[in-house]
Design an enzyme around this catalytic site. Structure first.
Site, short mmCIF file in Angstrom:
data_model
loop_
_atom_site.label_atom_id
_atom_site.label_comp_id
_atom_site.label_asym_id
_atom_site.label_seq_id
_atom_site.Cartn_x
_atom_site.Cartn_y
_atom_site.Cartn_z
N ARG A 1 0.86 -1.18 0.00
CA ARG A 1 0.00 0.00 0.00
C ARG A 1 0.89 1.23 0.00
NH1 ARG A 1 -3.62 -1.81 -2.01
NH2 ARG A 1 -5.69 -2.33 -1.27
N GLU B 1 -1.78 8.28 -5.43
CA GLU B 1 -2.24 7.69 -6.70
C GLU B 1 -3.48 8.46 -7.14
OE1 GLU B 1 -2.63 3.44 -6.67
OE2 GLU B 1 -0.85 3.20 -5.45
N HIS C 1 0.65 0.42 -10.06
CA HIS C 1 -0.28 -0.39 -9.26
C HIS C 1 -0.88 -1.54 -10.10
CE1 HIS C 1 -3.01 -0.20 -5.47
NE2 HIS C 1 -2.78 -1.45 -5.84
P1 NAD Z 1 -2.59 -11.27 4.13
O1 NAD Z 1 -3.69 -10.78 5.02
O2 NAD Z 1 -2.63 -12.68 3.65
O3 NAD Z 1 -1.18 -11.07 4.89
C1 NAD Z 1 -0.83 -9.88 5.52
C2 NAD Z 1 0.05 -10.24 6.71
O4 NAD Z 1 0.61 -9.04 7.24
C3 NAD Z 1 -0.70 -10.93 7.86
O5 NAD Z 1 -0.14 -12.21 8.12
C4 NAD Z 1 -0.52 -9.98 9.04
O6 NAD Z 1 -0.36 -10.64 10.28
C5 NAD Z 1 0.76 -9.25 8.63
N1 NAD Z 1 0.98 -7.98 9.31
C6 NAD Z 1 0.08 -7.06 9.73
N2 NAD Z 1 0.71 -6.02 10.31
C7 NAD Z 1 2.05 -6.31 10.27
C8 NAD Z 1 3.21 -5.64 10.72
N3 NAD Z 1 3.14 -4.45 11.33
N4 NAD Z 1 4.42 -6.22 10.51
C9 NAD Z 1 4.51 -7.42 9.89
N5 NAD Z 1 3.44 -8.10 9.45
C10 NAD Z 1 2.23 -7.55 9.63
O7 NAD Z 1 -2.52 -10.23 2.93
P2 NAD Z 1 -1.94 -10.49 1.45
O8 NAD Z 1 -2.98 -11.11 0.59
O9 NAD Z 1 -0.61 -11.13 1.57
O10 NAD Z 1 -1.78 -8.96 0.94
C11 NAD Z 1 -0.78 -8.13 1.47
C12 NAD Z 1 -0.87 -6.72 0.90
O11 NAD Z 1 -0.75 -6.75 -0.51
C13 NAD Z 1 -2.19 -5.98 1.18
O12 NAD Z 1 -1.87 -4.68 1.64
C14 NAD Z 1 -2.83 -5.82 -0.15
O13 NAD Z 1 -3.58 -4.63 -0.24
C15 NAD Z 1 -1.61 -5.76 -1.06
N6 NAD Z 1 -1.92 -6.10 -2.45
C16 NAD Z 1 -1.41 -5.31 -3.43
C17 NAD Z 1 -1.68 -5.59 -4.76
C18 NAD Z 1 -1.13 -4.73 -5.85
O14 NAD Z 1 -1.76 -4.60 -6.89
N7 NAD Z 1 0.04 -4.16 -5.69
C19 NAD Z 1 -2.50 -6.69 -5.10
C20 NAD Z 1 -2.99 -7.51 -4.08
C21 NAD Z 1 -2.68 -7.20 -2.74
#
Ligand code: NAD
Length: 319
Positions: free
Chosen positions: A244, A273, A291
């Site tokens: 993000r 963005e 993105h």
């Molecule tokens: P997920 O929920 O499977 O995993 C996220 C993990 O982060 C969890 O295990 C949680 O415990 C951990 N977490 C929370 N706070 C934390 C901290 N302070 N330090 C360390 N770990 C922490 O999520 P995901 O499916 O792996 O997605 C992760 C990110 O990717 C999200 O922010 C999502 O918006 C982003 N994303 C971006 C795109 C893109 O187009 N660039 C696409 C999909 C997802």
């Protein structure tokens, strides 16, 4: 007949699944300001990140039963408010993990071998091939390097899978995950499998040991890495943010890139963005994408099918 407005589009695979069940799926974009008038005649809305589904819109649509987000982040939807009103909210958290993980490595390979810079500079009319060859002749291999993963959920674990497969040392940090079994499969044969258990470590250890640090956490409303944290990283190391905008503080990144503390940064997400800070975009040590982490044909097809299944299941359950 169930009527669905896919206001930010839906992959044809998902549309077909819904239409085969005799649902009406309209994909013509309705402007945000016109939704109050148009959406009340629909049973469900499918959005990506562009369309906002806020309280006022929810209040205007007493017949709305499902809000479906084609993707992960639900920032554009008032989720709790909708659920309190009995509206189901679905997203597709797992469908794009592989694609985001592959984009991380796209950027890492690019940064390690100056591909992002060559692509900009070699095409110039006055490009000096020999000078560029010399300038970019000290790239690094990824094998043997340490990859720090902050956030060890779905995407973090996919990144680990690729990293381990490539011979990187993986260090992961996540307050909610103690360890994860990473299943490495040789896709060519499908018969050879190797499971590696990765135990998570402290954030501080990741900061101190990693050559590359990549972020895969949800939006936490603040930067997880700023000036103080960057100071604890190895000189010449790299930061990748596909999570993000702002998870890696953009001002601190710029400062560390200018001073040479960081060797480079890769960004798929930005604070502002769709108009990110131009100084950051143009910095020669930054590799950027607009993105597109989840934007592959495969991920979009997965998302479309997964959403269609959830919607079919939802209305099926109402019968
Ligand atoms: P997920 O929920 O499977 O995993 C996220 C993990 O982060 C969890 O295990 C949680 O415990 C951990 N977490 C929370 N706070 C934390 C901290 N302070 N330090 C360390 N770990 C922490 O999520 P995901 O499916 O792996 O997605 C992760 C990110 O990717 C999200 O922010 C999502 O918006 C982003 N994303 C971006 C795109 C893109 O187009 N660039 C696409 C999909 C997802």
């Amino acid at each position: 007949m169930i009527k669905i407005l896919a206001n930010d589009g839906i992959h044809p695979d998902g549309k077909t699944l819904l239409e085969e069940a005799n649902y009406q799926v309209d994909t013509e974009k309705v402007a945000q300001e016109d939704l109050m008038e148009v959406l009340p005649s629909y049973d469900a809305i499918i959005v990506r990140s562009a369309t906002k589904v806020r309280k006022e819109l929810i209040d205007a649509c007493p017949n709305l039963k499902v809000i479906a987000r084609a993707g992960v982040g639900l920032d554009n939807i008032d989720v709790d408010y909708a659920r309190d009103k009995g509206i189901a909210v679905y997203n597709t958290p797992a469908a794009s993990s592989q694609s985001v993980a592959e984009l991380v490595f796209t950027h890492m390979f690019s940064l390690a071998r100056f591909v992002h810079r060559s692509n900009r500079e070699l095409v110039a009319d006055d490009a000096n091939f020999k000078a560029l060859k010399k300038a970019y002749s000290e790239g690094t291999q990824l094998r043997g390097k340490t990859l720090g993963i902050i956030g060890f959920g779905r995407i973090g674990q996919e990144v680990a899978r690729i990293g381990i497969g490539m011979g990187m040392n993986v260090l992961a940090s996540d307050p909610m995950v103690d360890e994860a079994d990473i299943d490495i499969m040789l896709y060519a044969t499908k018969s050879i499998r190797l499971t590696v258990t990765v135990e998570t470590v402290d954030f501080e250890e990741v900061l101190a040991q990693s050559d590359f640090i990549t972020f895969h956490v949800p939006s936490v409303g603040r930067a997880l890495i700023g000036k103080d944290e960057i100071a604890k990283m190895k000189d010449g190391s790299f930061i990748i943010n596909t999570a993000r905008g702002g998870i890696a503080d953009e001002d601190a990144l710029l400062e560390a890139l200018k001073s040479g503390k960081l060797g480079g940064a890769a960004l798929d997400v930005f604070v502002n963005e769709p108009t990110p800070n131009p100084e950051l975009l143009q910095h020669p040590s930054v590799s950027v994408t607009p993105h597109i982490g989840a934007s592959t044909v495969e991920a979009q097809a997965n998302i479309g099918r997964e959403l269609a299944d959830k919607i079919l299941e939802h209305f099926g359950a109402l019968d």
